[in-house]
Design a protein around this motif. Sequence first.
Motif, short mmCIF file in Angstrom:
data_model
loop_
_atom_site.label_atom_id
_atom_site.label_comp_id
_atom_site.label_asym_id
_atom_site.label_seq_id
_atom_site.Cartn_x
_atom_site.Cartn_y
_atom_site.Cartn_z
N PHE A 141 16.05 -11.20 9.27
CA PHE A 141 16.15 -11.82 10.15
C PHE A 141 14.36 -12.48 10.53
O PHE A 141 15.20 -13.17 11.49
CB PHE A 141 16.54 -10.47 11.01
N SER A 194 20.03 -20.78 18.00
CA SER A 194 20.51 -19.50 17.77
C SER A 194 21.96 -19.54 17.01
O SER A 194 22.56 -20.37 17.05
CB SER A 194 20.28 -19.09 18.94
N TYR A 195 21.72 -19.29 15.87
CA TYR A 195 23.23 -18.87 15.31
C TYR A 195 24.16 -17.67 15.58
O TYR A 195 25.48 -17.53 15.03
CB TYR A 195 23.32 -19.04 13.87
N LEU A 196 23.07 -16.79 16.46
CA LEU A 196 24.35 -15.94 16.79
C LEU A 196 24.26 -16.04 18.19
O LEU A 196 25.19 -15.10 18.35
CB LEU A 196 22.86 -14.53 17.03
N SER A 197 23.82 -17.17 18.84
CA SER A 197 24.35 -16.43 20.59
C SER A 197 25.34 -17.45 20.55
O SER A 197 25.10 -18.59 20.60
CB SER A 197 22.73 -16.92 21.37
N GLU A 203 16.36 -17.70 21.55
CA GLU A 203 16.35 -17.02 20.39
C GLU A 203 14.83 -16.24 19.79
O GLU A 203 14.41 -17.77 19.85
CB GLU A 203 17.12 -16.16 19.50
N ASP A 205 12.72 -13.62 17.44
CA ASP A 205 13.08 -12.94 16.52
C ASP A 205 11.06 -12.92 16.07
O ASP A 205 10.62 -12.97 15.87
CB ASP A 205 13.45 -13.47 15.27
N ARG A 281 16.63 -5.47 15.49
CA ARG A 281 17.34 -5.21 14.50
C ARG A 281 16.63 -4.57 13.58
O ARG A 281 17.22 -4.63 11.83
CB ARG A 281 16.68 -6.84 14.43
N SER A 316 14.76 -8.42 18.55
CA SER A 316 14.90 -10.56 18.75
C SER A 316 14.80 -10.49 20.40
O SER A 316 16.06 -9.11 20.83
CB SER A 316 16.51 -10.48 18.33
N THR A 331 31.47 -22.79 16.88
CA THR A 331 31.76 -22.00 16.73
C THR A 331 33.04 -22.49 14.70
O THR A 331 33.45 -23.01 14.93
CB THR A 331 32.80 -20.18 16.77
N TYR A 367 20.31 -17.84 9.25
CA TYR A 367 20.87 -17.01 8.98
C TYR A 367 20.97 -16.53 7.21
O TYR A 367 21.21 -17.64 6.35
CB TYR A 367 22.43 -16.80 9.13
N GLN A 397 26.95 -19.84 14.75
CA GLN A 397 27.04 -20.55 16.86
C GLN A 397 25.95 -22.18 16.50
O GLN A 397 25.18 -21.45 16.29
CB GLN A 397 26.54 -19.61 17.66
#
Length: 507
Positions: A141, A194-197, A203, A205, A281, A316, A331, A367, A397
């Motif tokens: 991460f 950010s691929y997560l949000s 983001e 990390d 994380r 994070s 997405t 990722y 995302q």
Amino acid sequence: MSLLRRASFVIAAALLAAIAAAASAAAQSPKPTSINQALRDGCQRSDFGIGFDTSPEWVYVYRNPAIRMAQGVVRISHGSLEDSILQHRSYDYNGNLVPDPSFRYLIAGSPAQGTNNYAADENEARGRLHFEWESATLPFFAWPSDGDRATLWGSWIWDCGHWQSTPNNTGGTTTGEHSELHPLNAIAVNRRASYLSSSGESETDVFISNEGDGAHAVEQCALSHHPLTGAPYPQYDSGYEPCATSVANRIQPLAPSYTFFVPAPPKPSRSALLRYRVVTRVPGSSGTERVQVKANGITVTVRLPSSSHLVHFGRSFFVSWTGTVPHPPATVKLTVRSILINHADPNPAVPDPSGAHWALYMDVNGYWQLLNNWAPRLTMNVVDGERIAVNRTVTIQVPQGAGVSLLLQGRECDEPAGKTVLGIFTNLLYPCPANTDEQNPNILDVFANDDPGTILKIYRSAAAAIGTHVVSSASTVNFPGTGPTSFGDIKGQGQDDYQLTYAIRRG
């Protein structure tokens, strides 16, 4: 090798106060320019000494163990091709930092003379600050992607294993060792996107640890021991090797505190209020953080307890604004369907009786995944013509204006592991398995891995990435901000060695 991308990355005054001693040492340290400074600091230019673990592979620049900080943009972020067997328990993560002006003193050498970090054979690290940390220590991460901005803290050292213009230090021109940060003890990565949000948050990390691995032990023991005179080849005294291999000496000191800035995304309206959230994380994380809300982001200060046991911090930080997101991220779902092995052994000139063992790393917009976790067959014994089914999916995302980037690279595990070579038992380095029957007849290439090639695909937008794609590996790929880059030492190695089939669809 590491860096950070455009973002108003601010270092608060609290950081300067918290690590005053290290900052003072760094401010007083001139940029190293002599090709022989590493010799004065403890390197011996001894391939045999490093190979037999009787001479240090890394020593502190100016013999000063102060923690150094650097900020900049990370370029060419990847898993290492090969590493020294006796000084590691796992293969390294590698990154290259294009440092901001105030940290450029950490880059050794002369651009005009092509020395040290500016030598032509430095390839991806040329003119940059290379940085490393073992992959078993640095969790995925916190691995930066190419183009992310990063703040690094670590040991400023010489890599004693590279001093000539040839890979094996034979028959070339002496260009001097290169400086790097190795190991790190902390990293804060500002993600470009950010691929997560799913709500357009920024983001950052962060990972901090006192696990210095074998590199820290080697560097410390090079300070407490000394070179021998009259030895058959350059080496240190008899106490150096047991010191450098002692597990107890892998614990590294930490700074009193670590401060970093998490920039907010663009403010959508004058009335919007800043908000943030924190996600753990790494289970069992130690330490505490203090968050200060600013007009354009948050400043975070983390403190970890001093300990003779392993401690780590992994979290994070996401920052956003209240109100409706005007342009929410798209997405997409990327499914890795299969890998077709065209050439299991990238260098068939060296016999491989038990078959080829591969380790491949994948990065999709930040990722990271060891593809062997999805396809264990890669670790076992791949053969020519074999198609390995994967059929695993990751959801990404993609913020407006951002694209989709896919990187796949790694190694064929050729280094001897789990056997005795020249009287020395060779360790298994994660994630590679034992290799007890393949051995390069050239003694200078015994501890070397083959490069199965790299895949790098960059789509300008989420919409442009949609579809089914079949891509072959290449020996050389074109990294943004860098240009044509190869990871292997043998020209052309890795070309069309495997083929990746993947599909990207809307989420």
